[in-house]
Design a protein around this motif. Structure first.
Motif, PDB file in Angstrom:
ATOM      1  N   TYR A 184      -2.963  17.705  15.757  1.00  0.00           N
ATOM      2  CA  TYR A 184      -3.051  16.323  15.261  1.00  0.00           C
ATOM      3  C   TYR A 184      -2.282  15.387  16.177  1.00  0.00           C
ATOM      4  O   TYR A 184      -1.121  15.647  16.509  1.00  0.00           O
ATOM      5  CB  TYR A 184      -2.509  16.213  13.836  1.00  0.00           C
ATOM      6  CG  TYR A 184      -2.786  14.860  13.216  1.00  0.00           C
ATOM      7  CD1 TYR A 184      -4.078  14.491  12.871  1.00  0.00           C
ATOM      8  CD2 TYR A 184      -1.769  13.943  12.982  1.00  0.00           C
ATOM      9  CE1 TYR A 184      -4.357  13.237  12.316  1.00  0.00           C
ATOM     10  CE2 TYR A 184      -2.033  12.700  12.425  1.00  0.00           C
ATOM     11  CZ  TYR A 184      -3.322  12.351  12.097  1.00  0.00           C
ATOM     12  OH  TYR A 184      -3.593  11.122  11.552  1.00  0.00           O
ATOM     13  N   MET A 228      -1.879  17.337   8.369  1.00  0.00           N
ATOM     14  CA  MET A 228      -0.908  18.425   8.508  1.00  0.00           C
ATOM     15  C   MET A 228      -0.981  19.403   7.339  1.00  0.00           C
ATOM     16  O   MET A 228      -0.679  20.577   7.500  1.00  0.00           O
ATOM     17  CB  MET A 228       0.495  17.860   8.690  1.00  0.00           C
ATOM     18  CG  MET A 228       0.715  17.190  10.036  1.00  0.00           C
ATOM     19  SD  MET A 228       0.275  18.239  11.477  1.00  0.00           S
ATOM     20  CE  MET A 228       1.462  19.576  11.299  1.00  0.00           C
ATOM     21  N   LEU A 234       5.801  19.176  13.060  1.00  0.00           N
ATOM     22  CA  LEU A 234       5.500  17.777  13.342  1.00  0.00           C
ATOM     23  C   LEU A 234       6.647  17.195  14.148  1.00  0.00           C
ATOM     24  O   LEU A 234       7.793  17.208  13.704  1.00  0.00           O
ATOM     25  CB  LEU A 234       5.332  16.996  12.040  1.00  0.00           C
ATOM     26  CG  LEU A 234       5.128  15.484  12.184  1.00  0.00           C
ATOM     27  CD1 LEU A 234       3.825  15.175  12.914  1.00  0.00           C
ATOM     28  CD2 LEU A 234       5.163  14.819  10.821  1.00  0.00           C
ATOM     29  N   GLY A 283       1.280  16.869  15.827  1.00  0.00           N
ATOM     30  CA  GLY A 283       1.232  17.890  14.792  1.00  0.00           C
ATOM     31  C   GLY A 283       0.714  19.205  15.348  1.00  0.00           C
ATOM     32  O   GLY A 283      -0.400  19.274  15.863  1.00  0.00           O
ATOM     33  N   VAL A 285       5.969  23.074   6.849  1.00  0.00           N
ATOM     34  CA  VAL A 285       5.837  22.378   8.133  1.00  0.00           C
ATOM     35  C   VAL A 285       7.205  21.833   8.522  1.00  0.00           C
ATOM     36  O   VAL A 285       7.819  21.073   7.768  1.00  0.00           O
ATOM     37  CB  VAL A 285       4.811  21.223   8.046  1.00  0.00           C
ATOM     38  CG1 VAL A 285       4.756  20.435   9.351  1.00  0.00           C
ATOM     39  CG2 VAL A 285       3.431  21.763   7.695  1.00  0.00           C
TER      40      VAL A 285
END
Length: 184
Positions: free
Chosen positions: A134, A158, A39, A125, A69
């Motif tokens: 995203y 996410m 992200l 994302g 992530v």
């Protein structure tokens, strides 16, 4: 002035970068990428839209990092015209709020241009292969923090990316202050 980014272009490859962080190190995309997704958040220190969601962003970043992530914040605003977005003030805010991710300075604004960032906050994302999944909002908050029970749009999207490699088909774009571009 409020700006809204374009909708998600699924699979669009994350542009590489190497930027200085408030921790004194230089960070490349590969350094901040997570094994299950990444992200990238274009943000700044003074924008009321960012400040309205900052606590939620920090919460979601921690929760997403626990899922594999990677997260990084990038400030691309013209710090000469907007001194509250200076590197020193970035470091101060990150320390005061205990940012769990690298906060990077895009002084040349080249990274913001490469990503097509238009506002703060602007969320990108990516899946584990660094394909865009995203480009939506954090939640339904705007210039003021929303109700505590708002759906966690960014986190849920996410999490799906981390678990399945795909973002949601329908996404609500983020809204925020326009990136403060340097005069040409």
């Amino acid at each position: 002035m409020a700006s809204t980014p374009q909708v998600c272009e699924f699979g669009w490859p994350a542009p590489d970068f190497t930027l200085p962080g408030i921790d004194g190190r230089r960070h490349a995309l590969a350094d901040v990428a997570g094994p299950r997704g990444t992200l990238i958040v274009f943000m700044c220190n003074h924008c009321p839209y960012v400040l309205a969601v900052l606590d939620r962003l920090l919460r979601d970043a921690r929760d997403l990092q626990a899922l594999g992530v990677g997260v990084a914040g990038i400030c691309s605003n013209d710090a000469v015209a907007y001194p509250s977005d200076s590197f020193a003030n970035m470091a101060r805010l990150a320390q005061e709020r205990d940012f769990p991710f690298p906060y990077l300075h895009d002084e040349s604004q080249d990274v913001a241009r490469a990503y097509g960032a238009v506002c703060t906050p602007d969320f990108f994302g990516f899946d584990a292969s660094r394909g865009l999944q995203y480009r939506g909002r954090l939640d339904a908050s705007r210039r003021e923090e929303g109700a505590p029970d708002l759906r966690r749009d960014l986190f849920e999207a996410m999490r799906a990316v981390a678990e399945t490699g795909r973002g949601p088909a329908e996404q609500v774009p983020s809204m925020g202050c326009s990136i403060k571009w340097r005069a040409a």
